[in-house]
Design an enzyme around this catalytic site. Structure first.
Site, PDB file in Angstrom:
ATOM      1  N   ARG A 169       0.846  -1.194   0.000  1.00 54.85           N
ATOM      2  CA  ARG A 169       0.000   0.000   0.000  1.00 54.85           C
ATOM      3  C   ARG A 169       0.883   1.246   0.000  1.00 54.85           C
ATOM      4  O   ARG A 169       2.045   1.203   0.412  1.00 54.85           O
ATOM      5  CB  ARG A 169      -0.912   0.020   1.223  1.00 54.85           C
ATOM      6  CG  ARG A 169      -1.860  -1.164   1.327  1.00 54.85           C
ATOM      7  CD  ARG A 169      -2.685  -1.082   2.603  1.00 54.85           C
ATOM      8  NE  ARG A 169      -3.650  -2.174   2.716  1.00 54.85           N
ATOM      9  CZ  ARG A 169      -3.414  -3.341   3.313  1.00 54.85           C
ATOM     10  NH1 ARG A 169      -2.215  -3.552   3.876  1.00 54.85           N
ATOM     11  NH2 ARG A 169      -4.333  -4.273   3.376  1.00 54.85           N
ATOM     12  N   LYS A 184      -2.645  -1.965   7.564  1.00 50.37           N
ATOM     13  CA  LYS A 184      -3.864  -1.477   8.193  1.00 50.37           C
ATOM     14  C   LYS A 184      -4.017  -2.045   9.595  1.00 50.37           C
ATOM     15  O   LYS A 184      -3.688  -3.202   9.839  1.00 50.37           O
ATOM     16  CB  LYS A 184      -5.080  -1.879   7.345  1.00 50.37           C
ATOM     17  CG  LYS A 184      -5.263  -1.051   6.076  1.00 50.37           C
ATOM     18  CD  LYS A 184      -6.568  -1.430   5.397  1.00 50.37           C
ATOM     19  CE  LYS A 184      -6.833  -0.549   4.194  1.00 50.37           C
ATOM     20  NZ  LYS A 184      -8.116  -0.903   3.533  1.00 50.37           N
ATOM     21  N   HIS A 213      -2.076   3.009  -5.689  1.00 54.48           N
ATOM     22  CA  HIS A 213      -2.924   1.864  -5.316  1.00 54.48           C
ATOM     23  C   HIS A 213      -3.183   0.962  -6.523  1.00 54.48           C
ATOM     24  O   HIS A 213      -3.302  -0.256  -6.381  1.00 54.48           O
ATOM     25  CB  HIS A 213      -4.240   2.348  -4.724  1.00 54.48           C
ATOM     26  CG  HIS A 213      -5.011   1.264  -4.026  1.00 54.48           C
ATOM     27  ND1 HIS A 213      -4.578   0.697  -2.838  1.00 54.48           N
ATOM     28  CD2 HIS A 213      -6.155   0.617  -4.352  1.00 54.48           C
ATOM     29  CE1 HIS A 213      -5.434  -0.236  -2.460  1.00 54.48           C
ATOM     30  NE2 HIS A 213      -6.400  -0.311  -3.361  1.00 54.48           N
ATOM     31  N   ARG A 233      -0.510  -1.419  -6.896  1.00 51.42           N
ATOM     32  CA  ARG A 233      -0.717  -2.568  -6.001  1.00 51.42           C
ATOM     33  C   ARG A 233      -1.579  -3.613  -6.705  1.00 51.42           C
ATOM     34  O   ARG A 233      -1.280  -4.807  -6.657  1.00 51.42           O
ATOM     35  CB  ARG A 233      -1.380  -2.072  -4.710  1.00 51.42           C
ATOM     36  CG  ARG A 233      -1.823  -3.164  -3.724  1.00 51.42           C
ATOM     37  CD  ARG A 233      -2.250  -2.489  -2.429  1.00 51.42           C
ATOM     38  NE  ARG A 233      -3.132  -3.292  -1.596  1.00 51.42           N
ATOM     39  CZ  ARG A 233      -2.728  -4.205  -0.711  1.00 51.42           C
ATOM     40  NH1 ARG A 233      -1.434  -4.458  -0.575  1.00 51.42           N
ATOM     41  NH2 ARG A 233      -3.604  -4.866   0.022  1.00 51.42           N
ATOM     42  N   HIS A 292      -4.162  -9.012   3.095  1.00 52.13           N
ATOM     43  CA  HIS A 292      -5.620  -9.021   3.207  1.00 52.13           C
ATOM     44  C   HIS A 292      -6.045  -9.841   4.422  1.00 52.13           C
ATOM     45  O   HIS A 292      -5.437 -10.869   4.716  1.00 52.13           O
ATOM     46  CB  HIS A 292      -6.251  -9.626   1.954  1.00 52.13           C
ATOM     47  CG  HIS A 292      -6.202  -8.723   0.765  1.00 52.13           C
ATOM     48  ND1 HIS A 292      -6.333  -9.171  -0.534  1.00 52.13           N
ATOM     49  CD2 HIS A 292      -6.019  -7.378   0.662  1.00 52.13           C
ATOM     50  CE1 HIS A 292      -6.258  -8.154  -1.365  1.00 52.13           C
ATOM     51  NE2 HIS A 292      -6.059  -7.062  -0.662  1.00 52.13           N
ATOM     52  N   TYR A 350      -8.801 -11.084  -8.054  1.00 53.22           N
ATOM     53  CA  TYR A 350      -7.780 -11.355  -9.063  1.00 53.22           C
ATOM     54  C   TYR A 350      -8.047 -12.650  -9.817  1.00 53.22           C
ATOM     55  O   TYR A 350      -7.541 -12.854 -10.915  1.00 53.22           O
ATOM     56  CB  TYR A 350      -6.386 -11.342  -8.417  1.00 53.22           C
ATOM     57  CG  TYR A 350      -6.125 -10.003  -7.767  1.00 53.22           C
ATOM     58  CD1 TYR A 350      -5.928  -8.863  -8.542  1.00 53.22           C
ATOM     59  CD2 TYR A 350      -6.161  -9.855  -6.385  1.00 53.22           C
ATOM     60  CE1 TYR A 350      -5.757  -7.622  -7.952  1.00 53.22           C
ATOM     61  CE2 TYR A 350      -5.983  -8.618  -5.789  1.00 53.22           C
ATOM     62  CZ  TYR A 350      -5.785  -7.517  -6.586  1.00 53.22           C
ATOM     63  OH  TYR A 350      -5.627  -6.279  -6.004  1.00 53.22           O
TER      64      TYR A 350
END
Length: 362
Positions: free
Chosen positions: A173, A196, A267, A270, A294, A303
């Site tokens: 990120r 995060k 982003h 990414r 994630h 994806y």
């Protein structure tokens, strides 16, 4: 670090923001997001309950520092839906933006119910999120990624090349990139990232990343201020790069590569990294989840949908993809083909039948 006491907010909101920052470990940027969403909601709540004018976007002329505590605690789910309708109608907030506001409202009222004694039940417990269209993320193809890397130049070429190589190879990120410290590098090729919710994870630098890092290390100057000494990516003035500055740097190199105007951001790089790993590197989806940091596998599964679009392109590449039937199709016999032995047997049978018929007629 965010100072919640600087916010123009009632005490209940300040306490919630302080809790999210210090107890839940949310990043200052996330806490700022909570504040912006909830400030807007409380402005709407006050204006709608007291008959204040509601023409101003974001209701920026409505102060909330003096909003009564009872007004906050007595808010209903109908108030929340009215607010979301206002955000859509007056501010043209899209579904994703309104979903974020719903998340902020639910978190606030969950806190009021579970962490204080002010609410026996959560009035926003069943607040639903707006339906979002599932759009495929934008990304660069392999060829376009190479095109971008080859176009990187300028006085800070080594630094910019290293940043973009990291983004394209590690799928980090933007906040993780600018947060890299000199102490973040582990062993020969490990890199510790702070993601995060202050969750740490280790990614590994491949040969391209290591070469880019070595080239930047040769020209990297020391920070101009002692408190910045640990930050790895620095401006010309020896200060840490802000996320906005990285976006500007990337946009400049996209223009040089002829790839600007497509909404490609850090982003999106990414997304590019994840897409290239999955489609060209055949990385298992569970491994990709850990690489990207994630929490849920469902987030990573976008994806696999991208791979479906590649399958569709492969079908379009078939040499028969543009075939059109002739206006007068050939008339082909659908009867099964007979072997020579079958033909001979039928001839003998016909001769026997003719002899038998002749005998009967004589």
């Amino acid at each position: 670090m965010t100072n919640v006491n600087q916010y123009e907010a009632p005490q209940l909101l300040r306490e919630f923001l302080s809790y999210m920052l210090t107890i839940k470990g949310r990043s200052p940027r996330t806490v700022d997001g909570y504040y912006i969403d909830l400030r807007f909601f409380l402005r709407y709540l006050k204006a709608s309950k007291t008959g204040l004018p509601m023409e101003e976007k974001n209701l920026s002329d409505v102060t909330i520092s003096d909003i009564p505590e009872t007004m906050i605690l007595q808010a209903t789910i109908s108030d929340a839906y009215g607010f979301l309708n206002f955000a859509l109608r007056e501010n043209e907030n899209n579904a994703a933006t309104r979903c974020r506001k719903v998340s902020s409202i639910r978190a606030f009222y969950t806190y009021l119910q579970t962490k204080t004694t002010k609410l026996p039940t959560n009035p926003m417990e069943h607040l639903e999120t707006p339906a979002k269209k599932k759009a495929m993320p934008k990304y660069l193809t392999l060829e376009e990624s190479i095109q971008l890397l080859n176009a990187i130049g300028g006085k800070q070429r080594q630094r910019d090349y290293c940043m973009i190589v990291f983004l394209l190879n590690c799928g980090m990120r933007l906040s993780e990139l600018v947060g890299i410290k000199t102490t973040s590098f582990q062993g020969d090729n490990g890199l510790r990232l702070l993601g995060k919710g202050n969750k740490e994870r280790i990614v590994f630098l491949n040969q391209s990343c290591l070469e880019a890092k070595a080239a930047y290390d040769k020209v990297r100057s020391e920070p101009s201020v002692a408190k910045y000494k640990d930050f790895y990516f620095l401006s010309q003035q020896g200060r840490p790069l802000s996320p906005r500055r990285v976006e500007q740097i990337l946009e400049g190199h996209l223009q040089a590569a002829g790839l600007s105007g497509r909404g490609i951001s850090p982003h999106k790089l990414r997304h590019t990294a994840a897409t290239l790993m999955y489609q060209h590197g055949h990385v298992d989806i569970r491994v990709l989840k850990d690489v990207l940091g994630h929490v849920n596998l469902g987030t990573t599964e976008i994806y696999t949908h991208l791979a479906g679009s590649q399958i569709e392109k492969a079908a379009d590449a078939s040499p028969l993809a543009s075939f059109h039937q002739s206006p007068q199709p050939l008339q082909l016999s659908l009867e099964p083909q007979q072997s020579p032995e079958d033909v001979q047997q039928e001839a003998l049978e016909e001769q026997r039948q003719q002899k038998k018929h002749k005998v009967q007629t004589d």
